[in-house]
Structures are given as C-alpha cells and as structure tokens.
Design a protein around this motif. Structure first.
Motif, PDB file in Angstrom:
ATOM      1  N   ASP A  99       5.561  21.398  -8.442  1.00  0.00           N
ATOM      2  CA  ASP A  99       6.503  20.984  -7.408  1.00  0.00           C
ATOM      3  C   ASP A  99       7.725  21.886  -7.346  1.00  0.00           C
ATOM      4  OD1 ASP A  99       4.848  18.881  -6.793  1.00  0.00           O
ATOM      5  OD2 ASP A  99       5.773  17.567  -8.279  1.00  0.00           O
ATOM      6  N   ARG A 100       7.835  22.822  -8.257  1.00  0.00           N
ATOM      7  CA  ARG A 100       9.001  23.701  -8.279  1.00  0.00           C
ATOM      8  C   ARG A 100       8.910  24.714  -7.144  1.00  0.00           C
ATOM      9  NH1 ARG A 100       9.858  28.461 -12.692  1.00  0.00           N
ATOM     10  NH2 ARG A 100      11.190  29.728 -11.376  1.00  0.00           N
ATOM     11  N   HIS A 101      10.046  25.077  -6.564  1.00  0.00           N
ATOM     12  CA  HIS A 101      10.074  26.105  -5.521  1.00  0.00           C
ATOM     13  C   HIS A 101      10.226  27.471  -6.167  1.00  0.00           C
ATOM     14  CE1 HIS A 101      10.844  28.157  -1.773  1.00  0.00           C
ATOM     15  NE2 HIS A 101      11.904  28.728  -2.341  1.00  0.00           N
ATOM     16  N   TYR A 102       9.298  28.346  -5.863  1.00  0.00           N
ATOM     17  CA  TYR A 102       9.332  29.708  -6.390  1.00  0.00           C
ATOM     18  C   TYR A 102       9.828  30.647  -5.297  1.00  0.00           C
ATOM     19  CZ  TYR A 102       6.401  28.268 -10.356  1.00  0.00           C
ATOM     20  OH  TYR A 102       5.903  27.668 -11.478  1.00  0.00           O
ATOM     21  N   HIS A 155      -0.497  27.832 -16.626  1.00  0.00           N
ATOM     22  CA  HIS A 155       0.234  26.584 -16.420  1.00  0.00           C
ATOM     23  C   HIS A 155       1.655  26.805 -15.910  1.00  0.00           C
ATOM     24  CE1 HIS A 155      -2.953  24.134 -18.081  1.00  0.00           C
ATOM     25  NE2 HIS A 155      -3.012  24.904 -19.158  1.00  0.00           N
ATOM     26  N   GLU A 156       2.128  28.041 -15.923  1.00  0.00           N
ATOM     27  CA  GLU A 156       3.469  28.324 -15.420  1.00  0.00           C
ATOM     28  C   GLU A 156       3.457  28.743 -13.956  1.00  0.00           C
ATOM     29  OE1 GLU A 156       5.366  31.165 -17.872  1.00  0.00           O
ATOM     30  OE2 GLU A 156       5.251  29.954 -19.688  1.00  0.00           O
ATOM     31  N   LEU A 157       2.277  28.746 -13.349  1.00  0.00           N
ATOM     32  CA  LEU A 157       2.140  29.197 -11.964  1.00  0.00           C
ATOM     33  C   LEU A 157       1.558  28.090 -11.096  1.00  0.00           C
ATOM     34  CD1 LEU A 157       0.691  32.825 -12.172  1.00  0.00           C
ATOM     35  CD2 LEU A 157       2.887  32.149 -11.259  1.00  0.00           C
ATOM     36  N   PRO A 158       1.921  28.065  -9.805  1.00  0.00           N
ATOM     37  CA  PRO A 158       1.187  27.186  -8.878  1.00  0.00           C
ATOM     38  C   PRO A 158      -0.203  27.754  -8.641  1.00  0.00           C
ATOM     39  CG  PRO A 158       2.700  28.603  -7.668  1.00  0.00           C
ATOM     40  CD  PRO A 158       2.965  28.850  -9.129  1.00  0.00           C
ATOM     41  N   ARG A 159      -1.057  26.986  -8.008  1.00  0.00           N
ATOM     42  CA  ARG A 159      -2.402  27.477  -7.731  1.00  0.00           C
ATOM     43  C   ARG A 159      -2.328  28.589  -6.695  1.00  0.00           C
ATOM     44  NH1 ARG A 159      -6.200  24.435 -10.144  1.00  0.00           N
ATOM     45  NH2 ARG A 159      -7.858  25.282  -8.854  1.00  0.00           N
ATOM     46  N   TYR A 160      -3.423  29.332  -6.594  1.00  0.00           N
ATOM     47  CA  TYR A 160      -3.397  30.526  -5.754  1.00  0.00           C
ATOM     48  C   TYR A 160      -3.139  30.197  -4.292  1.00  0.00           C
ATOM     49  CZ  TYR A 160      -7.950  29.944  -3.428  1.00  0.00           C
ATOM     50  OH  TYR A 160      -8.971  29.516  -2.639  1.00  0.00           O
ATOM     51  N   GLN A 161      -3.358  28.936  -3.872  1.00  0.00           N
ATOM     52  CA  GLN A 161      -3.096  28.550  -2.485  1.00  0.00           C
ATOM     53  C   GLN A 161      -1.631  28.759  -2.133  1.00  0.00           C
ATOM     54  OE1 GLN A 161      -5.451  27.631  -0.227  1.00  0.00           O
ATOM     55  NE2 GLN A 161      -3.794  27.782   1.258  1.00  0.00           N
ATOM     56  N   ALA A 162      -0.757  28.605  -3.134  1.00  0.00           N
ATOM     57  CA  ALA A 162       0.668  28.841  -2.885  1.00  0.00           C
ATOM     58  C   ALA A 162       0.934  30.293  -2.514  1.00  0.00           C
ATOM     59  CB  ALA A 162       1.483  28.450  -4.123  1.00  0.00           C
ATOM     60  N   PHE A 163       0.195  31.209  -3.111  1.00  0.00           N
ATOM     61  CA  PHE A 163       0.338  32.621  -2.776  1.00  0.00           C
ATOM     62  C   PHE A 163      -0.169  32.887  -1.357  1.00  0.00           C
ATOM     63  CE2 PHE A 163       0.480  32.538  -7.345  1.00  0.00           C
ATOM     64  CZ  PHE A 163       1.339  33.553  -7.695  1.00  0.00           C
ATOM     65  N   LEU A 164      -1.277  32.219  -0.979  1.00  0.00           N
ATOM     66  CA  LEU A 164      -1.793  32.385   0.383  1.00  0.00           C
ATOM     67  C   LEU A 164      -0.810  31.851   1.408  1.00  0.00           C
ATOM     68  CD1 LEU A 164      -5.548  31.362  -0.101  1.00  0.00           C
ATOM     69  CD2 LEU A 164      -4.557  33.646  -0.115  1.00  0.00           C
ATOM     70  N   ASP A 165      -0.213  30.691   1.116  1.00  0.00           N
ATOM     71  CA  ASP A 165       0.755  30.109   2.047  1.00  0.00           C
ATOM     72  C   ASP A 165       1.984  30.995   2.204  1.00  0.00           C
ATOM     73  OD1 ASP A 165      -0.962  27.990   2.309  1.00  0.00           O
ATOM     74  OD2 ASP A 165       0.095  26.726   0.854  1.00  0.00           O
ATOM     75  N   ARG A 166       2.377  31.653   1.108  1.00  0.00           N
ATOM     76  CA  ARG A 166       3.602  32.452   1.120  1.00  0.00           C
ATOM     77  C   ARG A 166       3.389  33.844   1.712  1.00  0.00           C
ATOM     78  NH1 ARG A 166       8.119  32.020  -2.149  1.00  0.00           N
ATOM     79  NH2 ARG A 166       7.509  29.828  -2.257  1.00  0.00           N
ATOM     80  N   PHE A 167       2.286  34.503   1.308  1.00  0.00           N
ATOM     81  CA  PHE A 167       2.098  35.913   1.662  1.00  0.00           C
ATOM     82  C   PHE A 167       0.972  36.151   2.677  1.00  0.00           C
ATOM     83  CE2 PHE A 167       3.747  35.834  -2.729  1.00  0.00           C
ATOM     84  CZ  PHE A 167       4.947  36.501  -2.521  1.00  0.00           C
ATOM     85  N   GLY A 168       0.221  35.115   3.017  1.00  0.00           N
ATOM     86  CA  GLY A 168      -0.855  35.272   3.993  1.00  0.00           C
ATOM     87  C   GLY A 168      -2.197  35.562   3.354  1.00  0.00           C
ATOM     88  N   THR A 169      -2.272  36.588   2.498  1.00  0.00           N
ATOM     89  CA  THR A 169      -3.493  36.935   1.783  1.00  0.00           C
ATOM     90  C   THR A 169      -3.129  37.361   0.372  1.00  0.00           C
ATOM     91  OG1 THR A 169      -3.440  39.281   2.430  1.00  0.00           O
ATOM     92  CG2 THR A 169      -4.581  37.756   3.921  1.00  0.00           C
ATOM     93  N   MET A 170      -4.108  37.277  -0.534  1.00  0.00           N
ATOM     94  CA  MET A 170      -3.868  37.728  -1.898  1.00  0.00           C
ATOM     95  C   MET A 170      -3.715  39.242  -1.931  1.00  0.00           C
ATOM     96  SD  MET A 170      -3.548  35.112  -3.724  1.00  0.00           S
ATOM     97  CE  MET A 170      -3.356  36.041  -5.242  1.00  0.00           C
ATOM     98  N   ARG A 171      -4.378  39.937  -1.021  1.00  0.00           N
ATOM     99  CA  ARG A 171      -4.253  41.398  -0.979  1.00  0.00           C
ATOM    100  C   ARG A 171      -2.810  41.797  -0.682  1.00  0.00           C
ATOM    101  NH1 ARG A 171      -8.351  45.075   2.442  1.00  0.00           N
ATOM    102  NH2 ARG A 171      -9.699  44.178   0.842  1.00  0.00           N
ATOM    103  N   THR A 172      -2.152  41.067   0.243  1.00  0.00           N
ATOM    104  CA  THR A 172      -0.746  41.344   0.544  1.00  0.00           C
ATOM    105  C   THR A 172       0.126  41.080  -0.678  1.00  0.00           C
ATOM    106  OG1 THR A 172      -1.115  40.738   2.863  1.00  0.00           O
ATOM    107  CG2 THR A 172       1.162  40.773   2.081  1.00  0.00           C
TER     108      THR A 172
END
Length: 456
Positions: free
Chosen positions: A361-364, A392-409
């Motif tokens: 739930d933390r905002h990164y 355990h210190e990271l959100p799931r990868y979906q958070a990266f997709l929501d933030r950056f669009g793709t994992m490649r980005t």
C-alpha cells in the motif's frame, strides 16, 4: 554519413570539408560523424544530436558548421526536418556552410529554392531506394532464398554460392561473407524434427493446449531455439509456420523507410517451396483450423469452475503456472478468455490473490521503483517478473506496468537491457546461468551419492 557511394565515404567527406575550410580560412575544432547510420531518422544519430546540443546550449562557441551537402543532415521523408536542424544552428548564431554545393547558403531566394529542391531529392532518393530493395528482396524470396528474420525451430540455414552449390550450414549469429552467396532454408537435425512432429501430434491429436505442450517439453529438458525454454508463443510459432510443410513465406509485413511495421494482405505475400515437409500437410491444416477456432471457447463454464475448485482445494492457491501444469484444467488463457480475467475466475472459486507484500500500500516514487530494479540487477545479474514478485520490499510487477506502461520502458529508464537485442542477450544469459546451476546441482548429487556409498 552514408556509404552507398564512394563520394560519401567518411574519409572523402573529411577531406572535402578540410579543403573547403582551408580555402575559406576556417580552423576545424570539432568533428561530428555518424558512420554507417541511416539518414532516414534521427534515431541512432548520436553525432548529429551532440552537434545540435552543443550549438543550441552554447557549450561550444562555433562561428560556422561545415556540412558536405544538404543531404548530410539526413534523407528525411519530411523535408522540413533537415530545414529545422539548419534553423536551430542559425538561430543560435552559428552559420551553416555547404562545402560541395554549387551555391552559397546566404539566405537568398535562390539558395532557399535550391536547398528545398535538394531536400526533396534526398527524400525521394531514399523512398525509391527503399522500394527497389524491397522488390529485390521479394524476388529473391520467390527464388527460395532466405531474406533474414528469426530462425525457426527445426530449420537450419545452408549457405550456397551463386550456382546454388552448397557450402556449409551457418551457426546462430553467423552471416554470409560474400554478396554473391545466398542462404537456403533446410530441415534441421533429426531430434528437432522429432520434437516438431510431437508438438503437432500433442496439439491436434491429444488436444493439449500450447501452454501445456510448452510445460511438457520443458519438463523433459528439451530446449527451444538457442537453448531457450519453451513457452506459449514459441509453440504457436512452430504450429503456424509454413516452413513445417516446406514453404517459405515472405513479406507478411513491410518495414519501409524505417516506419512502423505494416501487415500486408495475403495476396502480397511471397510463397516459395524451399524444402521437404517436416509434418504431413493434412496434420498442418488441422492445426491451422484449431488455431483459428481458439480452442479455449470450446469448454463449458461449469466444468471449468469445477476443475478450478478442485485445483484450488489441492494446491491452496492459484497461479498461471499451477493452472497450466495441471493435467485436468484448461489453460490459464482459456480462463481469462471465458471470465474476462484470471482475477474474475479466481473470485468465482473463492480464491483471493495475496497482496504484493508488506509494503503493497506504500506509494513509491518513480526513482524508488527504478532503484529497486537496479538492486535486483546487481543481486541476480538480470531482472525478471518472478524476481520482482518474490521481493517483499517491492510491489508486484503490475505496479511497474501501471507506472511506466511496459516493463521494457521501466528497464530502459533504470539503465537495464531494454532493446530487442539487449533483451535477447539477457535471455541467453539467464539460460546459461540456469544450465550452470542445474549442472552444479546434478554434480553435487552425484558426489553426495558417491560419498554415501563409501561410508557403507
């Protein structure tokens, strides 16, 4: 810098510009060059980018920029693009002089008209050349010669001379050395041909999903192309490729003038018989019908729910890998197609996915997420979705997709492998490390077994 004519070799350009500078009384203090780069786009033109940055920011005080001719800015399809780069220099107080043009770039109406004509001519030259090259590629494909692309599993490249006399098989990454040589596609080794035939049998006759086929091959330790693991996409590539029945199909997509790839209609495809069939034609046709049918829609929802409930009761949790590995459930893709998403399917059987961890739930901030990717890269040598989800210190990868669009980005912003070639290299590294780890584990088991035998 262009290489299609001797006039435009880097040495000739340098000599012509130096001669012009000496004649006009200029001292050359810096040289910017993009050796062998395409002039169709600014992408990859680091020399031109640096020149514009130095001039616009004023980091270097130049009195003039010497350019061989108008086309050296680039053969852009939008002629205003090269005009814009010249304007940026002039607007920063730096004159632009053309060393090999028959006119002075003095801002007169004559020079303006001639520059626009030269830009249009450079653009048209690239357009005509692109279409000529594309037509030549189609003609070569019609003769049965490979025009590049990803090498299909179960197929090898045979180098032949201009008389079609075979020379030798090319290994992965190898290219022909002589322009007169050609490349033919031939059936691969017997073990790969056997795997291809098994894939078709499992898909058509045994009614297995592509994901389940991939899992079966991986469990048997059978590698895909270049030692990679099998997945849904690679199995589908085998099932849908006409090379399996001996036909080479070219021009499915067009990549003209460095634009986005465009799908071509089937009537524009080039099809040539290049080798003996690996699988029976009727079996291949059945596989194509199955692929078009989207087999997952053939399942009844009550039966799918019952199977998923049984699996949840046995495993106490549900994931894509667990579903695909189960012998009695449809593939995870089928559940996603029927229920709209896997999350909806999980909700029907009463399974709630675990949270992303204690800090879900933390905002990164963007930089915090990117720094975490760099940390994983440093720890493992590469980063995968599994690494992100297991941390355990990271959100799931979906958070990266929501933030950056793709994992490649996200990878690119973090300074990690992001281009196709870099991702392929990273994948090969993962496969190598995985094989080394498996070899070490098997070696340790053998040593432990030997020591145990000695004690007894």
């Amino acid at each position: 810098m262009s290489t299609e004519h001797q006039r435009y070799s880097l040495e000739n350009q340098t000599a012509a510009i130096a001669e012009y500078a000496e004649r006009r009384g200029f001292a050359i203090v810096d040289t910017y060059a993009d050796a062998g780069k395409s002039g169709l786009t600014l992408k990859g033109r680091d020399g031109l980018k640096q020149l514009l940055a130095d001039v616009v920011t004023g980091q270097h005080t130049y009195s003039a920029v010497l350019v061989l001719d108008v086309s050296r800015w680039g053969r852009f399809q939008d002629t205003d693009q090269s005009a814009h780069y010249e304007f940026l220099c002039r607007n920063s107080g730096v004159a632009v002089l053309y060393c090999a043009e028959p006119f002075e770039n003095d801002g007169s109406i004559v020079s303006t008209i001639l520059k626009n004509m030269k830009r249009a001519m450079a653009s048209e030259f690239s357009r005509e050349l692109s279409f000529k090259v594309a037509r030549a590629h189609r003609q070569q494909a019609l003769l049965g010669f490979s025009q590049g692309g990803v090498l299909q599993y179960g197929v090898r490249r045979l180098l032949v001379n201009k008389d079609r006399e075979p020379l030798f098989l090319l290994k992965s990454g190898e290219r022909k050395a002589l322009s007169s040589d050609r490349i033919l596609l031939v059936p691969g080794p017997p073990n790969e041909i056997s795997v291809v035939q098994r894939i078709f049998d499992m898909f058509v006759n045994q009614k297995k999903s592509m994901s389940r086929i991939a899992n079966s091959l991986n469990q048997e330790g059978l590698p895909s192309t270049n030692g990679r693991v099998w997945n849904h996409r690679r199995v589908k590539a085998v099932l849908s490729n006409e090379l399996m029945i001996g036909y080479y199909v070219y021009n499915r997509r067009s990549y003209l003038l460095k634009t986005r790839p465009k799908r071509n209609p089937p009537e524009q495809w080039t099809r040539a018989r290049v080798m003996d069939a690996i699988v029976d034609l009727r079996l291949f046709d059945k596989a194509q019908r199955e692929l078009r049918f989207k087999r997952g829609y053939g399942y009844e929802r009550p039966h799918m729910v019952k199977c998923l409930q049984r699996l949840f009761k046995e495993k106490k949790k549900l994931t894509v890998s667990i579903i695909n590995a189960c012998p009695y459930t449809p593939a995870a893709q089928a559940y996603a197609a029927h229920f709209g998403s896997l999350k909806a399917a999980y909700a029907v059987v009463g399974y709630k996915q675990c949270s992303a961890g204690p800090k879900a739930d933390r905002h990164y901030s963007d930089e915090e997420l990117l720094e975490c990717l760099r940390r994983l890269q440093k720890a493992y040598g590469y980063v995968t979705v599994a690494h992100i989800n297991a941390d355990h210190e990271l959100p799931r990868y979906q958070a990266f997709l929501d933030r950056f669009g793709t994992m490649r980005t996200a990878y690119s912003l973090a300074g990690l492998p992001g281009t196709n070639s870099e991702l392929i290299s990273a994948g090969l590294l993962r496969a190598t490390l995985r094989r080394e780890k498996d070899q070490q584990r098997s070696s340790g088991l053998r040593r432990g077994s030997t020591k145990k035998g000695r004690r007894s």
